[in-house]
Design a protein around this motif. Structure first.
Motif, PDB file in Angstrom:
ATOM      1  N   ARG A   8      72.235  26.305 -56.566  1.00  0.00           N
ATOM      2  CA  ARG A   8      73.164  26.920 -57.528  1.00  0.00           C
ATOM      3  C   ARG A   8      74.077  27.944 -56.844  1.00  0.00           C
ATOM      4  O   ARG A   8      75.290  27.993 -57.094  1.00  0.00           O
ATOM      5  CB  ARG A   8      72.339  27.589 -58.643  1.00  0.00           C
ATOM      6  N   ILE A   9      73.508  28.765 -55.981  1.00  0.00           N
ATOM      7  CA  ILE A   9      74.287  29.794 -55.277  1.00  0.00           C
ATOM      8  C   ILE A   9      75.257  29.152 -54.294  1.00  0.00           C
ATOM      9  O   ILE A   9      76.411  29.583 -54.159  1.00  0.00           O
ATOM     10  CB  ILE A   9      73.343  30.784 -54.565  1.00  0.00           C
ATOM     11  N   ILE A  10      74.808  28.107 -53.605  1.00  0.00           N
ATOM     12  CA  ILE A  10      75.683  27.394 -52.654  1.00  0.00           C
ATOM     13  C   ILE A  10      76.901  26.837 -53.376  1.00  0.00           C
ATOM     14  O   ILE A  10      78.032  26.931 -52.883  1.00  0.00           O
ATOM     15  CB  ILE A  10      74.895  26.272 -51.933  1.00  0.00           C
ATOM     16  N   ARG A  11      76.710  26.279 -54.561  1.00  0.00           N
ATOM     17  CA  ARG A  11      77.835  25.734 -55.330  1.00  0.00           C
ATOM     18  C   ARG A  11      78.857  26.815 -55.667  1.00  0.00           C
ATOM     19  O   ARG A  11      80.070  26.605 -55.527  1.00  0.00           O
ATOM     20  CB  ARG A  11      77.318  25.086 -56.622  1.00  0.00           C
ATOM     21  N   ALA A  12      78.367  27.970 -56.097  1.00  0.00           N
ATOM     22  CA  ALA A  12      79.274  29.070 -56.436  1.00  0.00           C
ATOM     23  C   ALA A  12      80.058  29.520 -55.210  1.00  0.00           C
ATOM     24  O   ALA A  12      81.275  29.759 -55.282  1.00  0.00           O
ATOM     25  CB  ALA A  12      78.483  30.241 -57.022  1.00  0.00           C
ATOM     26  N   CYS A  13      79.370  29.611 -54.076  1.00  0.00           N
ATOM     27  CA  CYS A  13      80.030  30.033 -52.833  1.00  0.00           C
ATOM     28  C   CYS A  13      81.081  29.026 -52.388  1.00  0.00           C
ATOM     29  O   CYS A  13      82.173  29.413 -51.945  1.00  0.00           O
ATOM     30  CB  CYS A  13      78.993  30.236 -51.730  1.00  0.00           C
ATOM     31  N   GLU A  18      82.883  27.118 -54.239  1.00  0.00           N
ATOM     32  CA  GLU A  18      84.046  27.262 -55.113  1.00  0.00           C
ATOM     33  C   GLU A  18      84.833  28.531 -54.800  1.00  0.00           C
ATOM     34  O   GLU A  18      86.034  28.604 -55.083  1.00  0.00           O
ATOM     35  CB  GLU A  18      83.592  27.253 -56.578  1.00  0.00           C
ATOM     36  N   MET A  19      84.156  29.514 -54.221  1.00  0.00           N
ATOM     37  CA  MET A  19      84.821  30.778 -53.886  1.00  0.00           C
ATOM     38  C   MET A  19      85.329  30.814 -52.438  1.00  0.00           C
ATOM     39  O   MET A  19      85.914  31.802 -52.007  1.00  0.00           O
ATOM     40  CB  MET A  19      83.848  31.942 -54.110  1.00  0.00           C
ATOM     41  N   GLY A  20      85.072  29.729 -51.701  1.00  0.00           N
ATOM     42  CA  GLY A  20      85.516  29.671 -50.308  1.00  0.00           C
ATOM     43  C   GLY A  20      84.669  30.496 -49.357  1.00  0.00           C
ATOM     44  O   GLY A  20      85.142  30.914 -48.292  1.00  0.00           O
ATOM     45  N   ILE A  21      83.401  30.712 -49.707  1.00  0.00           N
ATOM     46  CA  ILE A  21      82.487  31.491 -48.865  1.00  0.00           C
ATOM     47  C   ILE A  21      81.530  30.537 -48.153  1.00  0.00           C
ATOM     48  O   ILE A  21      80.906  29.675 -48.782  1.00  0.00           O
ATOM     49  CB  ILE A  21      81.677  32.481 -49.732  1.00  0.00           C
ATOM     50  N   LYS A  22      81.395  30.686 -46.845  1.00  0.00           N
ATOM     51  CA  LYS A  22      80.449  29.860 -46.091  1.00  0.00           C
ATOM     52  C   LYS A  22      79.022  30.305 -46.390  1.00  0.00           C
ATOM     53  O   LYS A  22      78.775  31.479 -46.681  1.00  0.00           O
ATOM     54  CB  LYS A  22      80.740  29.954 -44.586  1.00  0.00           C
ATOM     55  N   THR A  23      78.083  29.360 -46.315  1.00  0.00           N
ATOM     56  CA  THR A  23      76.696  29.665 -46.673  1.00  0.00           C
ATOM     57  C   THR A  23      75.718  29.370 -45.544  1.00  0.00           C
ATOM     58  O   THR A  23      75.930  28.458 -44.736  1.00  0.00           O
ATOM     59  CB  THR A  23      76.264  28.859 -47.917  1.00  0.00           C
ATOM     60  N   VAL A  24      74.643  30.157 -45.547  1.00  0.00           N
ATOM     61  CA  VAL A  24      73.540  29.966 -44.604  1.00  0.00           C
ATOM     62  C   VAL A  24      72.262  29.798 -45.415  1.00  0.00           C
ATOM     63  O   VAL A  24      71.920  30.660 -46.235  1.00  0.00           O
ATOM     64  CB  VAL A  24      73.384  31.173 -43.657  1.00  0.00           C
ATOM     65  N   ALA A  25      71.569  28.693 -45.202  1.00  0.00           N
ATOM     66  CA  ALA A  25      70.284  28.465 -45.859  1.00  0.00           C
ATOM     67  C   ALA A  25      69.162  28.843 -44.907  1.00  0.00           C
ATOM     68  O   ALA A  25      69.253  28.570 -43.705  1.00  0.00           O
ATOM     69  CB  ALA A  25      70.140  27.003 -46.273  1.00  0.00           C
ATOM     70  N   VAL A  26      68.130  29.491 -45.428  1.00  0.00           N
ATOM     71  CA  VAL A  26      66.909  29.690 -44.653  1.00  0.00           C
ATOM     72  C   VAL A  26      65.833  28.814 -45.274  1.00  0.00           C
ATOM     73  O   VAL A  26      65.863  28.545 -46.475  1.00  0.00           O
ATOM     74  CB  VAL A  26      66.462  31.170 -44.641  1.00  0.00           C
ATOM     75  N   VAL A  49      77.281  29.501 -73.237  1.00  0.00           N
ATOM     76  CA  VAL A  49      77.829  30.025 -74.501  1.00  0.00           C
ATOM     77  C   VAL A  49      78.938  31.054 -74.294  1.00  0.00           C
ATOM     78  O   VAL A  49      79.661  31.382 -75.236  1.00  0.00           O
ATOM     79  CB  VAL A  49      76.726  30.641 -75.401  1.00  0.00           C
ATOM     80  N   THR A  50      79.086  31.551 -73.061  1.00  0.00           N
ATOM     81  CA  THR A  50      80.155  32.532 -72.797  1.00  0.00           C
ATOM     82  C   THR A  50      81.259  31.984 -71.909  1.00  0.00           C
ATOM     83  O   THR A  50      82.371  32.529 -71.890  1.00  0.00           O
ATOM     84  CB  THR A  50      79.594  33.799 -72.119  1.00  0.00           C
ATOM     85  N   GLY A  51      80.969  30.929 -71.127  1.00  0.00           N
ATOM     86  CA  GLY A  51      81.956  30.397 -70.194  1.00  0.00           C
ATOM     87  C   GLY A  51      82.129  31.243 -68.951  1.00  0.00           C
ATOM     88  O   GLY A  51      83.094  31.068 -68.200  1.00  0.00           O
ATOM     89  N   ILE A  52      81.179  32.152 -68.697  1.00  0.00           N
ATOM     90  CA  ILE A  52      81.276  33.057 -67.543  1.00  0.00           C
ATOM     91  C   ILE A  52      80.269  32.644 -66.476  1.00  0.00           C
ATOM     92  O   ILE A  52      79.088  32.443 -66.768  1.00  0.00           O
ATOM     93  CB  ILE A  52      81.018  34.516 -67.985  1.00  0.00           C
ATOM     94  N   ASP A  53      80.723  32.513 -65.230  1.00  0.00           N
ATOM     95  CA  ASP A  53      79.855  32.158 -64.109  1.00  0.00           C
ATOM     96  C   ASP A  53      79.190  33.430 -63.596  1.00  0.00           C
ATOM     97  O   ASP A  53      79.814  34.265 -62.941  1.00  0.00           O
ATOM     98  CB  ASP A  53      80.684  31.501 -62.996  1.00  0.00           C
ATOM     99  N   LEU A  54      77.911  33.589 -63.887  1.00  0.00           N
ATOM    100  CA  LEU A  54      77.206  34.828 -63.552  1.00  0.00           C
ATOM    101  C   LEU A  54      77.004  35.019 -62.057  1.00  0.00           C
ATOM    102  O   LEU A  54      77.038  36.145 -61.562  1.00  0.00           O
ATOM    103  CB  LEU A  54      75.861  34.866 -64.282  1.00  0.00           C
ATOM    104  N   VAL A  55      76.778  33.939 -61.326  1.00  0.00           N
ATOM    105  CA  VAL A  55      76.581  34.054 -59.887  1.00  0.00           C
ATOM    106  C   VAL A  55      77.868  34.514 -59.200  1.00  0.00           C
ATOM    107  O   VAL A  55      77.855  35.370 -58.319  1.00  0.00           O
ATOM    108  CB  VAL A  55      76.054  32.743 -59.282  1.00  0.00           C
TER     109      VAL A  55
END
Length: 449
Positions: free
Chosen positions: A16-21, A23-31, A303-309
């Motif tokens: 879920r966090i990787i998907r948000a990143c 979309e925001m153009g942030i590279k991700t590192v998984a451990v 119900v709010t349409g807001i992406d909390l992550v």
């Protein structure tokens, strides 16, 4: 904005966090641990780093290895997800020391709210209604029983630190107090490394209602409405929905205002959840503040349409909250069912193993958060939740019908799950009416409670 973010977690929340990143153009590192070498989050992230053996203490709970991976990868932020180190004030403090952004509240806030006695005292000072309980931690059964005898039974014994239903017992009379206290305290020591306990009056037949909050670094604080989390088994949530049928606009406004007041009382920043118990007389009482993203955050998003992550990440990066309370409106109805790899016929024993066949439904108003796939081996070392099934529709009746239809399409072969048990709940007349309380499972499914 952050350039690279490390996710100190696993499973569906890591995905879920990787998907948000992305979309925001942030590279991700998984451990990942050795048991999670083939996990989905390791395949979706831009980089993956093994941080230890299968056991959580050697990997996802190992602060030094996670921080080393962050520094080695050049990540400038850590998202802890939920569980593991997400509510560990020491870890948050170490991130601050290493000049790494911790996506959550400050170490001081985590420490203050994580201790139930301290959090309760802060709420009393702020004028937030609380359940009668001990002002200081209790360490012996004798002291606990003396207090319980004074306020009257039933009482709830709780671990002063921790959560997730661990270190908790309901006691109906003085005779049973000592045994329950010792069992809860032992569970708290094993689970959280702390033996301080807390005693409070037990509210019978309540609804468990939590309010999602967002607060930026300038103190701007709003709530995003409530989630009804009353369907629980042994204090573990099973089904969550929003909005709650027991709240009218007036009560929602009252509780939401108190949630915001509670957050401001502890200088809260980022996303969090203020949890309340609502009794049969429409009186509500503060329970605790969860200083992280919740498992059920998707219900509020629907119900709010807001992406909390995304909001979490923006706030941690220093951005001002771009929302006001007047911008928040709950539209329609959302519901979430947690699917766990466990056997309801064997006291919900975890059922690790290989997923041989998998069908994930879709369609309008259907959201599935998961990290499993055909051939995936569910390891025995971590939480048994493997999927969150969410639906959204115009009202509760429509959402309930959609959830029944959606669960009827889910196919998971190779491991035993609680899918059929959850379906039985959805068919229950009491659940259908929306008039459920935290003792719903115990009352309606006594053989499995």
């Amino acid at each position: 904005m952050f350039q690279k973010l490390l996710i100190a977690n696993r499973g569906e929340i890591a995905v879920r966090i990787i998907r948000a990143c992305r979309e925001m153009g942030i590279k991700t590192v998984a451990v990942y641990s050795q048991a999670d070498a083939d996990a989905l989050h390791t395949q979706l992230a831009d980089e993956s780093i093994c941080i230890g053996k299968a056991e959580a203490k050697d990997s996802y709970l190992n602060m030094e290895r996670i921080l080393s991976a962050t520094i080695a990868s050049g990540a400038d932020a850590i998202h802890p997800g939920f569980g593991f180190l997400s509510e560990n004030s020491k870890f948050a403090a170490l991130c601050e020391k290493c000049n790494i952004a911790f996506i959550g509240p400050s170490a001081r806030t985590i420490e203050e709210t994580g201790n139930k006695s301290e959090a309760r005292n802060a709420m009393v000072r702020a004028g937030v209604p609380v359940i009668p309980g001990t002002k200081e931690p209790i360490f012996t059964a004798e002291a606990g029983r003396k207090f319980a005898d004074e306020i009257g039974y039933p009482v709830m014994i709780k671990a002063a630190l921790g959560g997730g239903g661990k270190g908790m017992r309901v006691v109906q009379n003085s005779t049973d107090f000592e045994k329950n206290f010792q069992n809860a305290q032992r569970e708290a020591e094993n689970g959280f490394g702390d033996n301080s306990m807390y005693i409070e009056k037990y509210i019978e037949h309540p609804k468990h209602i939590e309010f999602q909050i967002l607060a930026d670094n300038e103190g701007n604080t709003i709530h995003l409405g409530e989630r009804d989390c009353s369907v629980q088994r042994r204090h573990q949530k099973m089904i969550e929905e929003s909005p709650c049928t027991a709240l009218d606009e007036d009560l929602r406004e009252q509780m939401g205002a108190m949630a915001v007041r509670a957050a401001k009382a502890v200088g809260y920043r980022n996303a969090g959840t203020v949890e309340f118990l609502l009794d049969s007389h429409r009186q509500f009482y503060f329970m605790e503040i969860n200083t992280r993203i919740q498992v059920e955050h998707g219900v509020t998003e629907l119900v709010t349409g807001i992406d909390l992550v995304k909001e979490q990440i923006r706030i941690a990066a220093g951005e001002k909250l771009g929302l006001r309370q007047s911008d928040i409106h709950l539209t329609g109805h959302a519901m979430e069912v947690r699917i766990n790899a466990e056997n309801p016929d064997k006291n919900f024993a975890p059922c690790p193993g290989t997923i041989q066949e998998l069908h994930i439904p879709g369609g309008n108003g259907v959201r599935i958060d998961t990290a499993v796939y055909p051939g995936y081996i569910i390891p025995p070392y971590y939480d048994s939740m493997i999927m969150k099934v969410m639906v959204y529709d115009k009202d509760r009746e429509s959402a309930l019908k959609k959830m029944r239809s959606t669960l009827g399409e889910v196919i998971i072969e190779g491991v035993t799950t609680n899918l059929d048990f959850q379906y039985e709940i959805l068919k229950n007349k009491e659940f259908e009416s929306g008039a459920v309380h935290t003792d719903f499972i115990e009352k309606n499914f006594e053989e499995t409670a």
